[in-house]
Design an enzyme around this catalytic site. Structure first.
Site, PDB file in Angstrom:
ATOM      1  CG  HIS A 143      -1.884  -1.091   1.312  1.00 49.31           C
ATOM      2  ND1 HIS A 143      -2.782  -1.389   0.305  1.00 49.31           N
ATOM      3  CD2 HIS A 143      -2.093  -2.023   2.289  1.00 49.31           C
ATOM      4  CE1 HIS A 143      -3.499  -2.447   0.665  1.00 49.31           C
ATOM      5  NE2 HIS A 143      -3.096  -2.852   1.854  1.00 49.31           N
ATOM      6  CG  ASP A 179      -2.602  -8.682   1.555  1.00 47.48           C
ATOM      7  OD1 ASP A 179      -1.616  -8.786   2.303  1.00 47.48           O
ATOM      8  OD2 ASP A 179      -3.630  -8.028   1.843  1.00 47.48           O
ATOM      9  CG  HIS A 181      -6.247  -5.506   2.711  1.00 49.13           C
ATOM     10  ND1 HIS A 181      -5.687  -6.392   3.600  1.00 49.13           N
ATOM     11  CD2 HIS A 181      -7.304  -4.938   3.347  1.00 49.13           C
ATOM     12  CE1 HIS A 181      -6.370  -6.352   4.747  1.00 49.13           C
ATOM     13  NE2 HIS A 181      -7.359  -5.482   4.617  1.00 49.13           N
ATOM     14  CG  ASP A 262      -4.266  -9.926   4.738  1.00 49.75           C
ATOM     15  OD1 ASP A 262      -4.164 -10.593   3.695  1.00 49.75           O
ATOM     16  OD2 ASP A 262      -4.105  -8.692   4.775  1.00 49.75           O
TER      17      ASP A 262
HETATM   18 ZN   LIG Z   1      -3.766  -7.184   3.523  1.00 51.44          ZN
END
Ligand SMILES: [Zn+2]
Length: 383
Positions: A143, A179, A181, A262
């Site tokens: 990110h 992931d 995200h 995650d």
């Molecule tokens: Zn993540």
């Protein structure tokens, strides 16, 4: 140095593991999801299992500020260094750089730790110039933005690693991200780059709310948002009918896999329902598709599931058999973990202490998963 087969055949080189002691005992703060140990658990577990020979372990260098400005803005890097020294930021710095927030707090190693993870990915790019396999579980901070901290990520080591590969003469890079995200920072860096293919599978309607099915990053990205409860059977279909055909067709010179932990069921920050078998199957399947392979970590906020998943990644990369029951020295590593402030940490199930492999979480393939896959396969010319 062992020989590397020419072309895009399987890599024969012995994998390298990049780690550092800086991660041991480092915490984002008592209430932050990143208060838990992660990389140190993987190092301890792999050593207890006899899997991490000294010849395969490399200590991550800390990236110098000048190396970070290959992508990050110099003013931001200066602010990050200043934040570590002062252990505080001004209101203006908080607003401009996203530092000192709940997500991206100022903590003791707030520059040194991410700069070490970035240094590991920069090193990986250099190591892979001639081919090979590298596991860098501290990497995967997908990110990070050029001039701002974002989503627990102060720097973007995947971007820096990919730029390092480029400097080493590697052109075509396939970046695969499993992931929970969406990798908004990586996508920003390589949007519209014809020599980068970015594939992300992530939970729908979850922060950072980018990566919609029709979001293509100038033609360089394929995004598959998936619903809560995404299971192993659905991931196997995604792997076989989307990820592998796309990567194979792309004929990558290098593959970078962001293997965030995650997306497994026990993670507190997402609602996907994978077992670690799903991640390991992706790790194994991608390995033969390019002569260079960098496997990064990423998210993952349950200390047991992170340690088990990424240690298993190392086993897969080395062709090591994962035992049904951990030997006593490895079990001790797991029993000594603490997860304060989360109900799952109060009475962890016994298998978190004694095994690496989850029970597979197979299930029905839902219609909306099939429909989205069909949209992407059609758009990408796979069907
Ligand atoms: Zn993540």
């Amino acid at each position: 140095m062992p020989l590397v087969k020419r072309g895009r055949k399987a890599v024969e080189q012995v994998p390298s593991f990049i780690g550092s002691e800086i991660y041991r005992g480092s915490s984002y703060g008592a209430w932050h999801p990143l208060r838990v140990p992660r990389v140190s658990t993987v190092m301890d577990l792999c050593r207890a299992l006899g899997w991490l020979d000294r010849s395969q372990y490399l200590t991550s260098p800390r990236a110098r500020p000048a190396a970070l400005t290959h992508w990050h803005e110099p003013e931001y890097i200066s602010a990050l260094q200043r934040a570590e020294v002062r252990q505080a930021v001004s209101d203006a710095e908080r607003d401009r750089f996203g530092l000192g927030t709940h997500s991206n707090p100022v903590y003791a190693e707030v520059f040194r730790r991410p700069a070490t993870a970035a240094g590991g990915s920069l090193l990986a790019g250099e190591l892979l110039a001639r081919g090979g396999v590298v596991h860098h579980p501290a990497g995967g901070t997908h990110h990070g933005l050029p001039g701002r901290a974002n989503g627990f990520c102060y720097l973007n080591d995947p971007v820096l690693g990919m730029l390092s590969l480029r400097r080493a003469g590697v052109r075509r890079i396939a970046y695969v991200d499993i992931d929970a995200h969406h990798p908004d920072g990586v996508e920003l860096a390589f949007a519209a780059d014809p020599d980068v293919l970015m594939i992300s599978v992530h939970e729908e309607r979850r922060w950072p709310f980018t990566g919609a099915l029709d979001a293509r990053a100038g033609g360089s990205a394929v995004n598959l948002p998936v619903p809560a409860g995404f299971n192993d059977t659905e991931m196997a279909l995604v792997r076989e009918t989307l990820i592998l055909p796309l990567v194979e067709r792309f004929r990558a010179d290098a593959i970078v896999l962001q293997c965030g932990a995650d997306a497994v069921e026990e993670d507190p920050l997402s609602h996907l329902a994978l077992s670690n078998n799903a991640h390991w199957a992706v790790v194994a399947a991608l390995r033969s598709l390019a002569p260079r392979y960098l496997v990064l970590g990423g998210g993952g906020y349950n200390p047991w599931s992170v340690g088990r998943l990424w240690s298993g990644v190392w086993a897969v990369l080395n062709g090591l058999e994962i035992p049904d029951r951990l030997p006593p020295t490895a079990e001790v590593v797991m029993r000594n973990l603490r997860w304060d402030g989360n109900r799952r940490g109060k009475s962890p199930p016994e298998h978190w202490f004694t095994t690496l492999r989850d029970t597979p979480r197979d299930g029905a393939i839902r219609d909306d998963v099939r429909a989205r896959l069909a949209v992407l396969r059609h758009r990408e010319g796979l069907s």
